[in-house]
Scaffold this motif. Structure first.
Motif, PDB file in Angstrom:
ATOM      1  N   MET A   1       0.935  -1.166  -0.019  1.00  0.00           N
ATOM      2  CA  MET A   1       0.141  -0.075   0.041  1.00  0.00           C
ATOM      3  C   MET A   1       0.774   1.419   0.064  1.00  0.00           C
ATOM      4  SD  MET A   1      -2.884   1.177   2.764  1.00  0.00           S
ATOM      5  CE  MET A   1      -3.826  -0.205   2.438  1.00  0.00           C
ATOM      6  N   GLN A   2       0.345   2.277  -0.846  1.00  0.00           N
ATOM      7  CA  GLN A   2       1.064   3.514  -0.764  1.00  0.00           C
ATOM      8  C   GLN A   2       0.274   4.615   0.052  1.00  0.00           C
ATOM      9  OE1 GLN A   2       4.118   4.311  -2.167  1.00  0.00           O
ATOM     10  NE2 GLN A   2       3.970   1.888  -2.346  1.00  0.00           N
ATOM     11  N   VAL A 315       5.210   4.527   3.089  1.00  0.00           N
ATOM     12  CA  VAL A 315       4.668   5.334   4.058  1.00  0.00           C
ATOM     13  C   VAL A 315       5.191   6.700   3.931  1.00  0.00           C
ATOM     14  CG1 VAL A 315       3.810   6.072   6.282  1.00  0.00           C
ATOM     15  CG2 VAL A 315       3.610   3.595   5.337  1.00  0.00           C
ATOM     16  N   GLY A 316       4.368   7.673   3.368  1.00  0.00           N
ATOM     17  CA  GLY A 316       4.891   9.265   3.419  1.00  0.00           C
ATOM     18  C   GLY A 316       5.355   9.508   4.905  1.00  0.00           C
ATOM     19  N   PHE A 357      -4.021  13.838   6.973  1.00  0.00           N
ATOM     20  CA  PHE A 357      -4.635  14.769   6.000  1.00  0.00           C
ATOM     21  C   PHE A 357      -5.929  14.261   6.176  1.00  0.00           C
ATOM     22  CE2 PHE A 357      -2.736  11.457   3.577  1.00  0.00           C
ATOM     23  CZ  PHE A 357      -3.675  11.043   2.621  1.00  0.00           C
ATOM     24  N   PRO A 358      -6.870  14.960   5.990  1.00  0.00           N
ATOM     25  CA  PRO A 358      -8.636  14.663   6.122  1.00  0.00           C
ATOM     26  C   PRO A 358      -8.931  13.310   5.308  1.00  0.00           C
ATOM     27  CG  PRO A 358      -8.236  16.992   5.840  1.00  0.00           C
ATOM     28  CD  PRO A 358      -6.846  16.410   5.448  1.00  0.00           C
ATOM     29  N   GLU A 359      -8.315  13.243   4.232  1.00  0.00           N
ATOM     30  CA  GLU A 359      -8.951  12.223   3.217  1.00  0.00           C
ATOM     31  C   GLU A 359      -8.194  10.875   3.511  1.00  0.00           C
ATOM     32  OE1 GLU A 359      -9.319  16.036   1.510  1.00  0.00           O
ATOM     33  OE2 GLU A 359      -7.551  15.128   2.134  1.00  0.00           O
ATOM     34  N   LEU A 360      -7.352  10.835   4.665  1.00  0.00           N
ATOM     35  CA  LEU A 360      -6.736   9.479   4.928  1.00  0.00           C
ATOM     36  C   LEU A 360      -7.672   8.465   5.251  1.00  0.00           C
ATOM     37  CD1 LEU A 360      -3.578   8.402   5.535  1.00  0.00           C
ATOM     38  CD2 LEU A 360      -4.048   9.255   7.880  1.00  0.00           C
ATOM     39  N   THR A 361      -7.439   7.309   4.764  1.00  0.00           N
ATOM     40  CA  THR A 361      -8.607   6.228   5.230  1.00  0.00           C
ATOM     41  C   THR A 361      -8.371   5.529   6.396  1.00  0.00           C
ATOM     42  OG1 THR A 361      -7.535   4.550   3.800  1.00  0.00           O
ATOM     43  CG2 THR A 361      -9.106   6.049   2.951  1.00  0.00           C
ATOM     44  N   GLU A 362      -9.135   4.826   7.006  1.00  0.00           N
ATOM     45  CA  GLU A 362      -9.007   3.791   8.144  1.00  0.00           C
ATOM     46  C   GLU A 362      -8.008   2.749   7.941  1.00  0.00           C
ATOM     47  OE1 GLU A 362     -12.249   2.543  10.396  1.00  0.00           O
ATOM     48  OE2 GLU A 362     -13.493   4.283   9.875  1.00  0.00           O
ATOM     49  N   TYR A 367      -2.501   0.270   8.035  1.00  0.00           N
ATOM     50  CA  TYR A 367      -1.217   0.113   7.377  1.00  0.00           C
ATOM     51  C   TYR A 367      -0.198   0.634   8.074  1.00  0.00           C
ATOM     52  CZ  TYR A 367       2.090  -0.671   3.829  1.00  0.00           C
ATOM     53  OH  TYR A 367       3.147  -1.242   2.927  1.00  0.00           O
ATOM     54  N   VAL A 368      -0.363   2.204   8.215  1.00  0.00           N
ATOM     55  CA  VAL A 368       0.688   2.774   8.701  1.00  0.00           C
ATOM     56  C   VAL A 368       1.246   2.375  10.218  1.00  0.00           C
ATOM     57  CG1 VAL A 368       1.564   5.120   9.729  1.00  0.00           C
ATOM     58  CG2 VAL A 368       0.220   4.974   7.807  1.00  0.00           C
ATOM     59  N   VAL A 369       0.300   2.057  11.030  1.00  0.00           N
ATOM     60  CA  VAL A 369       0.504   1.704  12.470  1.00  0.00           C
ATOM     61  C   VAL A 369       1.125   0.299  12.370  1.00  0.00           C
ATOM     62  CG1 VAL A 369      -0.503   1.120  14.615  1.00  0.00           C
ATOM     63  CG2 VAL A 369      -1.092   3.161  13.363  1.00  0.00           C
ATOM     64  N   GLU A 370       0.672  -0.673  11.653  1.00  0.00           N
ATOM     65  CA  GLU A 370       1.012  -1.851  11.213  1.00  0.00           C
ATOM     66  C   GLU A 370       2.918  -1.912  11.086  1.00  0.00           C
ATOM     67  OE1 GLU A 370       1.790  -5.998  11.192  1.00  0.00           O
ATOM     68  OE2 GLU A 370       0.264  -5.099  12.165  1.00  0.00           O
TER      69      GLU A 370
END
Length: 377
Positions: A1-2, A315-316, A357-362, A367-370
């Motif tokens: 995932m990006q 992940v940015g 950012f507001p449009e960030l999905t769950e 994925y970021v936290v994982e």
């Protein structure tokens, strides 16, 4: 995932038709600088921030510079500010010929520490104390600095208070909005800000009749009326296109801010569920309303390795800011040394911004936290 650090294309898709319509009107009018769209935005921002006036300018940096000029800050004056912020804060002070005086930050909010500021003033000799003309607190990452003690010190010492609120439009301190807490409030409309344009732009808020008049004169080369110059100003004018775009976005700002706040809360929950909330530090909400220009985590000694790991995983992330201002080469003549601002230096070594950012999905947040959990394990 990006997962990008920021995706402005998604935001633009939601306002595309309005943007195209208003820019077409501006193209037809051929009125590109100042004018009715700027005046409209000035009224809207003043109302939003709870101030009497707002003056549109060419960038957030120029908002700082113009405020210093309007306040009469110049050669040999000293301005107290934070060493942990974007360069424009201290750069604007130096550009008017003044001397930045750095005071260390709070370890949890990363904003200037009022107690350390008071102690620094006590240590000054009388000549140095008299040369301090202003204090420039920074509302970093979207949270207001502790303003009551700063304002009390300013009143006691007859300082001008210039809020660097470039990252904090809509942030609140004890029921007041950023930009209404000092003599000047300086905002940036750089595209990556919570309220960003389609290029450079900024605005200055104030409650002072005289400061408002001076800001408007100085932004047009110090002319009043046109071609008659009592002062030497600069070209600090805001473009009509930027004002029109920012005005469209301002109507949605609170909605976007709420989504940022929801994303911040979800990160805290996900970090706790992953069992890494004691390893990775999350932002502290100390004031009334944190608007999360950035969600900055603390990774202690392995920050750089975590950044590299996340970037390799798509992940940015970004380090804001790797070098404190008192350690920048251009300020070497001020005589600061490593270790003099321990909290700021520690923050520069351990902090990392992740997407909020507001449009960030769950799914993206999960994925970021994982990926962070994987790194920690």
């Amino acid at each position: 995932m990006q997962v990008p650090l920021l995706d402005l294309k998604l935001q633009y898709a939601s306002i595309r038709q309005e943007c195209l319509a208003v820019t077409e009107k501006i193209y037809e009018s051929q009125h590109f600088i100042l004018g009715p769209y700027v005046e409209k935005l000035e009224d809207e921002v003043a109302a939003y921030c709870g101030t009497r006036y707002a003056v549109g300018v060419s960038s957030g940096t120029d908002a700082l510079l113009l405020s210093l000029m309007a306040a009469g800050i110049g050669e040999g004056d000293r301005v107290i500010t934070s060493p942990y912020t974007f360069f424009a804060t201290a750069g604007a002070i130096a550009r008017v010929g003044a001397v930045p005086v750095f005071v260390d930050i709070e370890p949890d909010t990363y904003n200037i520490c009022p107690q350390k500021l008071e102690a620094a003033v006590r240590r000054m000799d009388e000549k140095t104390r008299q040369s301090v003309k202003a204090v420039m607190p920074v509302h970093l990452y979207g949270q207001c600095a502790e303003m009551d003690p700063l304002n009390a010190l300013a009143r006691e010492n007859n300082w001008v208070v210039i809020e660097d609120a470039a990252q904090a439009i809509g942030a609140e301190y004890k029921g007041q909005r950023a930009g209404s807490l000092g003599d000047f409030g300086c905002f940036s409309f750089f595209p990556s800000k919570n309220l960003g344009g389609f290029g450079d732009g900024g605005i200055v808020t104030t409650n002072s009749d005289s400061y408002c008049e001076m800001l408007k004169i100085l932004r047009v080369h110090g002319a009043s009326p046109k071609y008659y110059h009592r002062y030497i100003g600069g070209n600090f004018r805001l473009d009509a296109i930027q004002a029109a775009i920012v005005s469209i976005k301002l109507a949605r700002l609170d909605q976007w801010t709420q989504k940022r706040q929801q994303n911040a809360a979800r990160y805290r929950q996900l970090f706790a569920e992953a069992g890494i909330d004691e390893i990775i530090g999350c932002p502290v909400e100390k004031q009334d309303r944190h608007i999360y220009n950035q969600f900055v985590i603390s990774a202690e000694s392995k920050r750089d390795a975590l950044r590299d790991f996340l970037q390799a995983a798509g992940v940015g992330c970004e380090i804001y800011y790797p070098v404190c201002l008192h350690m920048q080469q251009c300020f070497a003549d001020l005589g600061y040394a490593a270790g003099q601002m321990p909290e700021a230096e520690a923050a520069a070594a351990r902090t990392l911004a992740i997407p909020v950012f507001p449009e960030l999905t769950e799914d993206q947040q999960a994925y970021v936290v994982e990926q962070i959990r994987s790194f920690c394990s």
